[in-house]
Design an enzyme around this catalytic site. Sequence first.
Site, PDB file in Angstrom:
ATOM      1  CG  HIS A  59      -2.235   1.191   1.308  1.00 37.97           C
ATOM      2  ND1 HIS A  59      -3.159   0.633   1.264  1.00 37.97           N
ATOM      3  CD2 HIS A  59      -1.929   2.489   0.237  1.00 37.97           C
ATOM      4  CE1 HIS A  59      -4.765   2.238   1.768  1.00 37.97           C
ATOM      5  NE2 HIS A  59      -2.409   2.763   0.516  1.00 37.97           N
ATOM      6  CG  ASP A 151      -6.001   4.877  -2.701  1.00 36.74           C
ATOM      7  OD1 ASP A 151      -4.815   4.536  -2.174  1.00 36.74           O
ATOM      8  OD2 ASP A 151      -5.430   5.903  -3.446  1.00 36.74           O
ATOM      9  CG  HIS A 178      -9.300   4.171   1.875  1.00 35.78           C
ATOM     10  ND1 HIS A 178      -8.539   4.757   2.521  1.00 35.78           N
ATOM     11  CD2 HIS A 178     -10.914   5.019   2.218  1.00 35.78           C
ATOM     12  CE1 HIS A 178      -9.352   5.594   3.281  1.00 35.78           C
ATOM     13  NE2 HIS A 178     -10.842   6.123   2.972  1.00 35.78           N
ATOM     14  CG  HIS A 231      -5.792   2.229   6.131  1.00 35.59           C
ATOM     15  ND1 HIS A 231      -6.516   1.803   5.301  1.00 35.59           N
ATOM     16  CD2 HIS A 231      -4.773   3.166   4.570  1.00 35.59           C
ATOM     17  CE1 HIS A 231      -7.433   3.102   4.102  1.00 35.59           C
ATOM     18  NE2 HIS A 231      -6.388   3.209   3.894  1.00 35.59           N
ATOM     19  CG  ASP A 304      -1.882   5.194   3.875  1.00 34.22           C
ATOM     20  OD1 ASP A 304      -1.632   5.124   2.693  1.00 34.22           O
ATOM     21  OD2 ASP A 304      -2.883   4.915   4.315  1.00 34.22           O
ATOM     22  CG  HIS A 308       0.182  15.550   0.566  1.00 29.16           C
ATOM     23  ND1 HIS A 308      -0.237  15.319   0.017  1.00 29.16           N
ATOM     24  CD2 HIS A 308       0.077  14.206   1.939  1.00 29.16           C
ATOM     25  CE1 HIS A 308      -1.300  14.057   0.001  1.00 29.16           C
ATOM     26  NE2 HIS A 308      -1.227  13.963   1.502  1.00 29.16           N
ATOM     27  N   GLY A 323      -2.187  12.347   5.132  1.00 28.53           N
ATOM     28  CA  GLY A 323      -1.657  11.725   4.874  1.00 28.53           C
ATOM     29  C   GLY A 323      -0.163  11.659   5.792  1.00 28.53           C
TER      30      GLY A 323
END
Length: 428
Positions: A59, A151, A178, A231, A304, A308, A323
């Site tokens: 992931h 996703d 997800h 997750h 995961d 960013h 995230g």
Amino acid sequence: MNYLFKNGRYMNEEGKIVATDLLVQDGKIAKVAENITADNAEVIDVNGKLIAPGLVDVHVHLREPGGEHKETIETGTLAAAKGGFTTICAMPNTRPVPDCREHMEDLQNRIKEKAHVNVLPYGAITVRQVGSEMTDFETLKELGAFAFTDDGVGVQDASMMLAAMKRAAKLNMAVVAHCEENTLINKGCVHEGKFSEKHGLNGIPSVCESVHIARDILLAEAADCHYHVCHVSTKGSVRVIRDAKRAGIKVTAEVTPHHLVLCEDDIPSADPNFKMNPPLRGKEDHAALIEGLLDGTIDMIATDHAPHTAEEKAQGIERAPFGITGFETAFPLLYTNLVKKGIITLEQLIQFLTEKPADTFGLEAGRLKEGRTADITIIDLEQEEEIDPTTFLSKGKNTPFAGWKCQGWPVMTIVGGKIAWQKESALV
């Protein structure tokens, strides 16, 4: 180049850590035993360090194409190599989405040209991930799709999800999800709990996740499909998955390092670097995740990895994207906070990051076996370092773990018998 790694330790087929040498010839693991000698091989003395199978992460978000300001295939896979990962599975939330022949071929060409580790791309379940039209699963599988997922945009329409599961089952492929019920998200940016109440923030309730998992599990049973839950974060979700496994339903699940190490009580302030989806939950949820990992309800650990930019994260906790980056901190975080504290064993940690994800998805990875491709990670379990985002190879520096002191750092990663990354002066 052939390599002979001397004086290492590895986990044998009985699950025990023992002394070993390891010989790599022509990109393959040629021999795993003590006291190996070989001509025409560069000898590398690992001096008691752990020789582990290359880590497997099912992931990850590489952002390319479309989000290269956050990450690229080149930077993301180099960060993965630094973290000890040799096989990663890339989510389809790119622009364009890998939802047709043209887009998947373009993505595969980019991977072939730029990747430092093995990258297996997911195919989207629906066109543009908007949930209204199913993609051509057969074509995407032919082009190398690892599995199917929309996703971060959970498939909300039950009839669409059932049809997708039936088609995936015919192809012997997994549907990966997800899980969020959109009508319960409540425009939340954190968990609905003590932290959201204290700071006056909209919260995402735990049931938003667990109710969606419960629906999908019943659909998977009806379709006889392998259904994998991304997750997992709540106590209710663990209970639902545990019950489904006991009923013989083909469900597997993953948990992230951050959900195993943190809960909402650990968020120091309204810091966007603690904003992820699913959010950090309560203490009972955290305890349930550990219990689920130990009793087999949760099958594996996946990062995961979600990079960013600093500018995006600087918008504040309500506006910043969800995230955190994960490749370069995963193993030391887990080793320090789970193994060193006696919560799980080193052997279990290796399994959760190698053979369990590989076996779940039928990958020839995750084990150091003679004749297999030489995907290997050398880890210094004694080395202690402070997590410093400025040293990350990922473009994303967004981590809640800056300043944490951790042990157990990868020092060399070999992919296909070639050194993909090594820490300077670590093996001399």
